[in-house]
Design a protein around this motif. Structure first.
Motif, mmCIF file in Angstrom:
data_model
loop_
_atom_site.group_PDB
_atom_site.id
_atom_site.type_symbol
_atom_site.label_atom_id
_atom_site.label_comp_id
_atom_site.label_asym_id
_atom_site.label_seq_id
_atom_site.Cartn_x
_atom_site.Cartn_y
_atom_site.Cartn_z
ATOM 1 N N UNK A 309 -1.188 -9.867 14.694
ATOM 2 C CA UNK A 309 -0.450 -8.615 14.886
ATOM 3 C C UNK A 309 -1.169 -7.788 15.945
ATOM 4 N N UNK A 310 -0.456 -7.449 17.003
ATOM 5 C CA UNK A 310 -0.993 -6.627 18.084
ATOM 6 C C UNK A 310 -0.517 -5.196 17.882
ATOM 7 N N UNK A 311 -1.441 -4.244 18.057
ATOM 8 C CA UNK A 311 -1.119 -2.824 17.865
ATOM 9 C C UNK A 311 -0.557 -2.575 16.470
ATOM 10 N N UNK A 312 -1.224 -3.128 15.480
ATOM 11 C CA UNK A 312 -0.750 -2.997 14.099
ATOM 12 C C UNK A 312 -0.785 -1.541 13.649
ATOM 13 N N UNK A 313 0.187 -1.186 12.826
ATOM 14 C CA UNK A 313 0.251 0.130 12.204
ATOM 15 C C UNK A 313 0.182 -0.060 10.695
ATOM 16 N N UNK A 314 -0.583 0.790 10.010
ATOM 17 C CA UNK A 314 -0.706 0.682 8.558
ATOM 18 C C UNK A 314 -0.947 2.059 7.975
ATOM 19 N N UNK A 315 -0.587 2.213 6.715
ATOM 20 C CA UNK A 315 -0.847 3.462 5.997
ATOM 21 C C UNK A 315 -2.263 3.424 5.441
ATOM 22 N N UNK A 316 -2.659 4.528 4.797
ATOM 23 C CA UNK A 316 -4.019 4.630 4.288
ATOM 24 C C UNK A 316 -4.291 3.581 3.215
ATOM 25 N N UNK A 317 -3.237 3.099 2.541
ATOM 26 C CA UNK A 317 -3.424 2.078 1.517
ATOM 27 C C UNK A 317 -3.254 0.662 2.068
ATOM 28 N N UNK A 318 -3.344 0.521 3.405
ATOM 29 C CA UNK A 318 -3.310 -0.762 4.106
ATOM 30 C C UNK A 318 -1.969 -1.484 3.929
ATOM 31 N N UNK A 319 -0.900 -0.701 3.890
ATOM 32 C CA UNK A 319 0.441 -1.283 3.901
ATOM 33 C C UNK A 319 0.909 -1.339 5.349
ATOM 34 N N UNK A 320 1.264 -2.523 5.813
ATOM 35 C CA UNK A 320 1.648 -2.721 7.202
ATOM 36 C C UNK A 320 3.035 -2.161 7.471
ATOM 37 N N UNK A 321 3.226 -1.651 8.680
ATOM 38 C CA UNK A 321 4.507 -1.095 9.098
ATOM 39 C C UNK A 321 5.317 -2.138 9.844
ATOM 40 N N UNK A 322 6.643 -1.982 9.754
ATOM 41 C CA UNK A 322 7.564 -2.825 10.513
ATOM 42 C C UNK A 322 7.971 -2.137 11.816
ATOM 43 N N UNK A 323 7.143 -1.241 12.340
ATOM 44 C CA UNK A 323 7.508 -0.428 13.492
ATOM 45 C C UNK A 323 7.853 -1.237 14.734
ATOM 46 N N UNK A 324 8.671 -0.627 15.596
ATOM 47 C CA UNK A 324 9.126 -1.331 16.800
ATOM 48 C C UNK A 324 8.010 -1.556 17.807
ATOM 49 N N UNK A 325 6.957 -0.753 17.738
ATOM 50 C CA UNK A 325 5.869 -0.914 18.698
ATOM 51 C C UNK A 325 4.929 -2.059 18.325
ATOM 52 N N UNK A 326 5.109 -2.619 17.130
ATOM 53 C CA UNK A 326 4.237 -3.707 16.668
ATOM 54 C C UNK A 326 4.659 -5.012 17.340
ATOM 55 N N UNK A 327 3.675 -5.779 17.773
ATOM 56 C CA UNK A 327 3.904 -7.107 18.323
ATOM 57 C C UNK A 327 3.198 -8.121 17.433
ATOM 58 N N UNK A 355 -14.124 -2.954 -8.698
ATOM 59 C CA UNK A 355 -13.279 -2.484 -7.602
ATOM 60 C C UNK A 355 -11.955 -1.946 -8.134
ATOM 61 N N UNK A 356 -11.389 -2.657 -9.092
ATOM 62 C CA UNK A 356 -10.117 -2.243 -9.693
ATOM 63 C C UNK A 356 -10.267 -0.928 -10.443
ATOM 64 N N UNK A 357 -11.269 -0.812 -11.297
ATOM 65 C CA UNK A 357 -11.441 0.386 -12.109
ATOM 66 C C UNK A 357 -11.820 1.596 -11.255
ATOM 67 N N UNK A 358 -12.604 1.381 -10.206
ATOM 68 C CA UNK A 358 -12.994 2.500 -9.345
ATOM 69 C C UNK A 358 -11.791 3.072 -8.597
ATOM 70 N N UNK A 359 -10.788 2.249 -8.352
ATOM 71 C CA UNK A 359 -9.609 2.723 -7.626
ATOM 72 C C UNK A 359 -8.842 3.770 -8.420
ATOM 73 N N UNK A 360 -9.020 3.823 -9.739
ATOM 74 C CA UNK A 360 -8.322 4.827 -10.534
ATOM 75 C C UNK A 360 -8.828 6.239 -10.253
ATOM 76 N N UNK A 361 -9.963 6.354 -9.571
ATOM 77 C CA UNK A 361 -10.510 7.665 -9.265
ATOM 78 C C UNK A 361 -9.764 8.345 -8.120
ATOM 79 N N UNK A 362 -8.951 7.621 -7.377
ATOM 80 C CA UNK A 362 -8.222 8.204 -6.257
ATOM 81 C C UNK A 362 -6.732 8.210 -6.585
ATOM 82 N N UNK A 363 -5.985 8.984 -5.820
ATOM 83 C CA UNK A 363 -4.541 9.089 -6.049
ATOM 84 C C UNK A 363 -3.878 7.738 -5.861
ATOM 85 N N UNK A 364 -2.753 7.548 -6.532
ATOM 86 C CA UNK A 364 -2.072 6.259 -6.500
ATOM 87 C C UNK A 364 -1.746 5.812 -5.085
ATOM 88 N N UNK A 365 -1.282 6.739 -4.256
ATOM 89 C CA UNK A 365 -0.860 6.354 -2.922
ATOM 90 C C UNK A 365 -2.023 6.101 -1.974
#
Length: 601
Positions: A309-327, A355-365
């Motif tokens: 993936x070139x010029x990848x876009x992702x959210x803070x939770x590492x979810x990849x975007x389907x954006x048009x600028x992505x190659x 790792x799983x239990x520590x993630x509960x300390x932050x917001x779901x998103x």
């Protein structure tokens, strides 16, 4: 067909404008939702209520003008209020657009807002913030007062108004938690297959916890306020390899699939796609095409392939975007036993659980993609509990459960087949941590699987046959599991209050409290008895009306029990995943009694 999303205050205003005689009929009108005919277009949707009445929504419905009805009583009509009450909650602020390129329909859309910068401790909540938190708490108290059966459209509208106020003054964590409560209530009342009482209970606990922190001015006030979801940002170029795919079934009526991928640094990313649909659509979603840049590929193919993936876009939770600028360019994938994928299984299981239990300390998103995935090696076994996985790192077996019991998805059938015909065989598994020594099975790989599966089986997508499995012997389990404290007794009563309200607190509370005392859990017994006392406390004001303070006292008592149960269950779960257990599991739960936070009335 799906209704357009509606801003919370629009629904709340529509319900508030109804005459009393119509407001009492709102829930009955919503029961006829399956008979509506919905026609969607780029501009919105047209809902045909009957032969003479039509409601038109302009997507997204951000103002009252975006919803119109052709009946004579409009806009103060039952039809318009019912349609708005049935529509999904708009989770983006009108002035904070959703990041372009995302076609994932989720309960919490992405908002382009930056997080608060690090700095000195945040000041206590202002008077307006405390008022907004009190408004949410009072509505949640009414939900606990009457249970799911009594939390109809009017109560939900009250909560939507409180959500709007929380957003307006900058309390995104509270607004997000309360929005999930509304969505769960709607799913419960519609008997949606994806609804779970435990999820609603957890969302109510989160909402009340945030309210308590803000009202009392205790704890981390910055965390209590939360941060809005941020948009997709550049993350550079990525060379990713597919891991597995699982179907999605959201309580909002959306179905789809999510694929997990990893890069050369053992970092996990996700690519998801969800659209309105039913069970059949969920079964086929993994085979539907998904676009990532110039690459068109199904989820099932993606989790067995590689992709650059070139010029990848992702959210803070590492979810990849389907954006048009992505190659993107498709490449050869890697099996689970090849680098860099193999590195995920080399991480010790206790570290994965931490790792799983520590993630509960932050917001779901903000929890990173794959934070709850378990990468396990072992030998399959079975007993009365179902399918088990015996690993070299843990003293006892791991129970493998199905994420969904819907017969439309092949989870249950696949796990039963493995338990019946593959015991004693080595496997490599991807699961999702679920509880003390429990995982939801997502995918398995084994050298004896037929080549047609491409290296592994996605348990919610692929269908195993008897001919796919080897002739295996029976494997006896080790039988050295430690007994767990009876926290389920407390959990049971907390969920009963959520389901049926104050009336659920029956005399068997005393019996269960004595059982908790016998198990050396005095704090659990104490919060359970206080819950019963609050449930039986009824008083009236000078005008003979039931006192609102009694509902608040019930909510505080319920939160005390829920906070204790959460702390104790987390401690038990963390200890169950340790490879070298120096003390009994119940000892750890007893120590949690000292750490369990109990809010004061």
């Amino acid at each position: 067909m799906s209704l357009p999303a509606v801003a919370p205050h629009v629904t709340a205003d529509a319900v508030a404008a109804l005459p009393t005689r119509l407001r009492s009929k709102l829930d009955q009108a919503l029961e006829k939702q399956p008979t509506w005919t919905i026609t969607t277009s780029d501009s919105g949707a047209t809902i045909t209520i009957d032969d003479h009445v039509t409601v038109t929504l302009t997507a997204p419905v951000e103002t009252a003008d975006g919803a119109a009805c052709n009946c004579l009583l409009a806009p103060r009509c039952l039809h318009r209020a019912a349609v708005l009450s049935a529509a999904p909650v708009l989770t983006t602020h009108p002035h904070h657009p959703v990041a372009a390129g995302s076609d994932v329909a989720t309960a919490e859309a992405v908002v382009t807002t930056e997080a608060d910068p690090p700095g000195p401790p945040a000041p206590s909540a202002t008077a307006d913030e405390k008022a907004a938190a009190t408004q949410v708490r009072d509505v949640v108290a009414q939900i606990l007062e009457h249970g799911v059966a009594g939390a109809g459209a009017v109560t939900q509208a009250d909560l939507l108004r409180a959500i709007h106020q929380a957003r307006a003054i900058g309390l995104p964590r509270l607004a997000t938690a309360a929005t999930r409560v509304v969505e769960q209530l709607r799913s419960a009342r519609l008997s949606t297959p994806g609804f779970r009482l435990a999820d609603l209970t957890e969302d109510l606990r989160e909402a009340l916890t945030v309210c308590h922190l803000l009202i009392e001015g205790i704890g981390d006030q910055r965390a209590a306020r939360g941060t809005s979801r941020r948009g997709y940002g550049p993350v550079g170029d990525l060379h990713l390899y597919g891991l597995c795919t699982e179907p999605l079934r959201a309580t909002t009526g959306h179905v789809g699939a999510v694929s997990y991928l990893t890069d050369g640094n053992a970092t996990i990313w996700s690519l998801a796609q969800a659209r309105p649909g039913d069970g059949d659509a969920a079964r086929n979603a993994a085979r539907a095409s998904v676009n990532l840049g110039d690459v068109t590929i199904s989820h099932r193919e993606l989790d067995r392939a590689g992709i650059i993936v070139i010029n990848a876009l992702a959210s803070v939770d590492r979810r990849l975007s389907h954006g048009r600028t992505v190659q993107a360019v498709r490449t050869t994938g890697r099996t689970w036993h090849e680098e860099p994928v193999d590195a995920l299984w080399r991480q010790p299981i206790p570290e994965q659980a931490a790792r799983w239990l520590n993630a509960f300390e932050v917001a779901q998103h903000e929890r990173p993609a794959g934070h709850d995935l378990a990468f396990l090696d072992g030998v399959l076994a079975a007993d009365q509990r179902g399918l088990l996985l015996q690993t070299a790192q843990l003293p006892g077996p791991v129970i493998v459960l199905a994420p969904h019991d819907d017969p439309v998805l092949p989870y249950v059938a696949n796990l039963r087949l493995l338990a019946a015909h593959a015991t004693g065989m080595p496997v490599r598994m991807i699961g999702r941590f679920h509880g003390p020594r429990q995982v939801h099975g997502l995918a398995v790989a084994a050298p004896w699987l037929p080549d047609r599966f491409g290296g592994h089986v996605d348990l919610g997508v692929d269908q195993l046959q008897r001919a796919d499995l080897p002739d295996a012997g029976t494997t006896e389990t080790s039988g050295n599991d430690q007994p767990q404290p009876p926290l389920h007794l407390l959990t049971h009563h907390l969920q009963r209050v959520v389901a049926a309200g104050r009336a659920a607190l029956v005399p068997d509370v005393d019996r269960d409290a004595r059982a908790l005392l016998d198990a050396q859990l005095p704090t659990a017994a104490s919060v359970l008895r206080e819950l019963r006392r609050a449930g039986h406390r009824r008083s009236r004001d000078a005008f003979g009306r039931l006192n609102q303070q009694d509902s608040t006292a019930l909510a505080v008592a319920w939160l005390s029990g829920a906070a204790y149960q959460y702390a104790a269950a987390t401690a038990v779960t963390a200890e169950s995943w340790q490879s070298n257990r120096g003390r009994e599991v119940d000892d750890n739960a007893h120590r949690a009694e000292g750490r369990a936070w109990q809010p004061s009335a």
